[in-house]
Write a protein that holds these residues in place. Structure first.
Motif, PDB file in Angstrom:
ATOM      1  N   ILE B 382      75.204 -14.987  69.290  1.00 51.99           N
ATOM      2  CA  ILE B 382      75.217 -14.288  70.403  1.00 51.99           C
ATOM      3  C   ILE B 382      73.979 -15.073  71.110  1.00 51.99           C
ATOM      4  O   ILE B 382      74.584 -15.003  71.895  1.00 51.99           O
ATOM      5  N   VAL B 383      73.238 -15.613  70.444  1.00 51.54           N
ATOM      6  CA  VAL B 383      72.314 -16.861  71.210  1.00 51.54           C
ATOM      7  C   VAL B 383      73.137 -17.543  72.156  1.00 51.54           C
ATOM      8  O   VAL B 383      73.611 -17.734  73.577  1.00 51.54           O
ATOM      9  N   LEU B 386      75.195 -15.462  74.739  1.00 53.04           N
ATOM     10  CA  LEU B 386      74.548 -14.927  76.076  1.00 53.04           C
ATOM     11  C   LEU B 386      74.294 -16.242  76.574  1.00 53.04           C
ATOM     12  O   LEU B 386      74.227 -15.767  78.212  1.00 53.04           O
ATOM     13  N   ARG B 387      74.148 -16.973  76.537  1.00 58.25           N
ATOM     14  CA  ARG B 387      73.669 -18.533  76.835  1.00 58.25           C
ATOM     15  C   ARG B 387      74.671 -18.938  78.118  1.00 58.25           C
ATOM     16  O   ARG B 387      74.575 -19.767  78.236  1.00 58.25           O
TER      17      ARG B 387
END
Lengths: 225, 389
Positions: B382-383, B386-387
């Motif tokens: 996820i991180v 999103l990045r």
């Protein structure tokens, strides 16, 4: 006031090739319910990582994070997904709206994860879009909206499920001054009027000014203020 | 909870070119796949329609087809004395002893010659096969070296029109009429007087004998009597439709196996196309996937959404391919039938099972093609996702 978020001795590192890059170093703090906290700090200070950990989209290497009494580190992947859907409202720097869905459908998205009926979902979506002042733009697609309006739709999406906490990562970072002011007013209103707990990461001192508490991170640790 | 279907469909609409090309790739493979099955089914349908459930065809046991069968007149007479055979108004058994031979005729347009079946028939042959109707000209006269040609022969071979003379067995045979048998294999034959044909070829034996049962359900009784007769041990009686069905199996099976083998190879291309398209979709929507996951949608919801997207792509391709393949039904082609070693004209035929098989084939391409990209989407961190904004 009871704390709603408890961060206890949290450390987090990232690996780049074979190098370990420490990002958070034994961070502990608490956030009371109804707080409006701004996390500030230079790039690489670990503020976004801390926000991600509190929001349950990342896991700490060490330490424990509890939100509303739940130790989120103990949840499985799918339990954590469900937890996020009920407890966390996300506001991103680039709004992260789904381009193929209308404002209404974007706001409805997190509600699809609840057991609400279609009619109840409609009520929630309309209420959320009314709070952000976009009730007349429900059927517009993101590309038909200005940046400020997109961020307001994103805020409506974040509050639609009435989550325990709102996490905002640079919510004004992509906006002009006027739009940024509108968003900051809206966040302030959500905190004062609707008693929402907000954790906001920002570089913008004007944004931080609006928060009730500002904490500064540097090199993975809180600076004494 | 599932990611809304409209999200999936609208995303397909946003990248019209890649969606269109992928759909086209799948459609082409499905078109070929359906065409092959329609061809095999067309052959089968034509040959099966040649036989009737009320007729019994008697051939030599070891014979692969009519031309390799032989029944002498004595045996034919014995068979005609068996019970349960329908009678003509004047009390004769309704039966036709038929010599079947192959001649060469020149094909129109395509160049070269091909085999054509000439069937010698008795006057009762037309009562046995009521679907065979004279279309133009007149019927051949008994005792004359005359022929009537099936519609497929008349249109595909030179010298098979009314008034033309066909030369074989050392004589000229005049085409005096054309007949239509309602799309059955008889359309690809020429018929003449059985006795004339036997004379011309210096033969004394028929190839097969076809009889009409007095009742459609009388076959078991007839077969029992047939098998009981020691003089008929070398022969076999089959319902005519069943006989022609068996004749079609080898040909249809060959077309099917070869065709499916080729299309499965083709399908690898379309599947890789779907994979590339879906990988591009995942790459373009990494942030969206990250957002959906952050909002609380599970990995399996993301997996299902991308797989569904791939499935929709391939199903649309499947329908497009089938739509165009359905027009093949308007076309009639001919090929050498392995059973009779002669040309058989047939139309492509579509059946519900071909529709289902083709769509399943499309679905398989979509599932296989979309699987790896969907897994990648579901496994995105996820991180990091999103990045990537």
């Amino acid at each position: 006031m009871d704390s709603i978020i408890q961060v206890q001795a949290v450390s987090k590192s990232y690996w780049r090739d074979s190098f370990e890059i420490p990002v958070l170093n034994n961070v502990s703090f608490e956030i009371p319910a109804g707080e409006y906290l701004a996390l500030m700090g230079p790039s690489g200070s670990g503020k976004t990582t801390l926000l991600n950990l509190i929001a349950g989209i990342d896991r700490p290497d060490k330490g424990q994070i509890s939100v509303a009494g739940t130790n989120i580190g103990s949840l499985s992947e799918s339990q954590l997904a469900k937890w996020r859907s009920t407890h966390v409202g996300f506001i991103f720097q680039f709004y992260n709206l789904i381009p193929v869905l209308t404002a209404y459908e974007n706001v409805e998205l997190p509600l699809l994860l609840t057991s609400l009926s279609k009619k109840e979902r409609r009520q929630h979506v309309e209420a959320a879009l009314t709070v952000v002042g976009l009730q007349d733009r429900m059927q517009h697609y993101p590309k038909q909206l200005s940046g400020g309006q997109e961020q307001r739709v994103a805020i409506a999406r974040a509050i639609a499920t009435d989550p325990t906490i709102l996490v905002a990562d640079e919510p004004t970072g992509d906006l002009d001054k006027n739009s940024a002011d509108e968003i900051l007013k809206l966040l302030e209103r959500l905190n004062t009027e609707f008693h929402k707990t907000i954790v906001m990461v920002t570089h913008d001192p004007r944004a931080a000014e609006k928060a009730r508490v500002v904490r500064h991170l540097d090199k993975g640790e809180f600076k004494r203020s | 909870m599932k990611i809304p279907f409209k999200y999936i469909v609208r995303n397909l609409g946003t990248r019209k070119l890649t969606t269109g090309i992928t759909v086209l790739g799948v459609a082409l493979v499905v078109f070929v796949f359906a065409a092959v099955l329609m061809m095999a089914y067309g052959v089968q349908k034509t040959l099966v329609a040649t036989g009737s459930d009320e007729n019994v065809l008697i051939a030599r046991k070891a014979a692969n087809g009519e031309i390799s069968s032989i029944i002498d007149r004595v045996t034919a007479d014995i068979i005609m004395t068996l019970p349960n055979i329908a009678k003509t108004p004047d009390g004769k058994p309704l039966a036709s002893g038929e010599p079947v031979v192959i001649i060469n005729l020149e094909k129109i347009g395509a160049g070269g010659v091909s085999n054509v079946t000439v069937r010698g028939v008795s006057p009762q042959a037309f009562s046995l096969r009521p679907q065979v109707k004279l279309k133009a000209g007149r019927m051949f006269k008994t005792g004359a070296r005359e022929l009537v040609a099936g519609t497929a022969i008349e249109s595909r071979f030179a010298g098979a029109k009314i008034g033309d003379a066909v030369r074989f067995a050392g004589d000229n045979w005049t085409v005096v009429g054309t007949f239509d048998s309602d799309g059955s294999g008889f359309d690809s034959e020429m018929w003449g007087d059985a006795n004339q044909l036997l004379d011309a070829f210096n033969r004394n034996s028929f190839s097969t004998l076809t009889i009409r049962l007095e009742r459609p359900d009388a076959f078991p009784e007839f077969a029992a009597a047939f098998e009981k007769d020691q003089r008929l041990q070398q022969f076999e009686a089959k319902i005519e439709r069943r006989f022609f069905e068996e004749q079609s199996e080898m040909m249809a099976g060959f077309i099917r196996i070869l065709g499916i083998f080729v299309t499965v190879i083709f399908s690898a291309g379309a599947t890789i196309g779907a994979t590339i398209t879906m990988y591009a979709a995942v790459a373009n929507r990494t942030v969206e996937v990250g957002t959906l996951r952050a909002l609380g949608f599970r990995r399996r919801s993301v997996l299902a959404a991308f797989l569904t997207e791939s499935l929709v792509l391939s199903l649309v391709g499947g329908f497009v391919g089938l739509f165009f393949a359905s027009f093949l039904q308007l076309f009639s082609i001919s090929t050498l039938n392995f059973g009779s070693f002669s040309e058989l004209a047939f139309s492509f035929a579509l059946s519900p099972s071909i529709v289902i098989s083709s769509l399943l084939f499309a679905v398989a391409m979509g599932l296989i093609g979309g699987f790896l990209p969907s897994v990648r989407a579901a496994r995105l961190n996820i991180v990091s996702a999103l990045r990537s904004s």
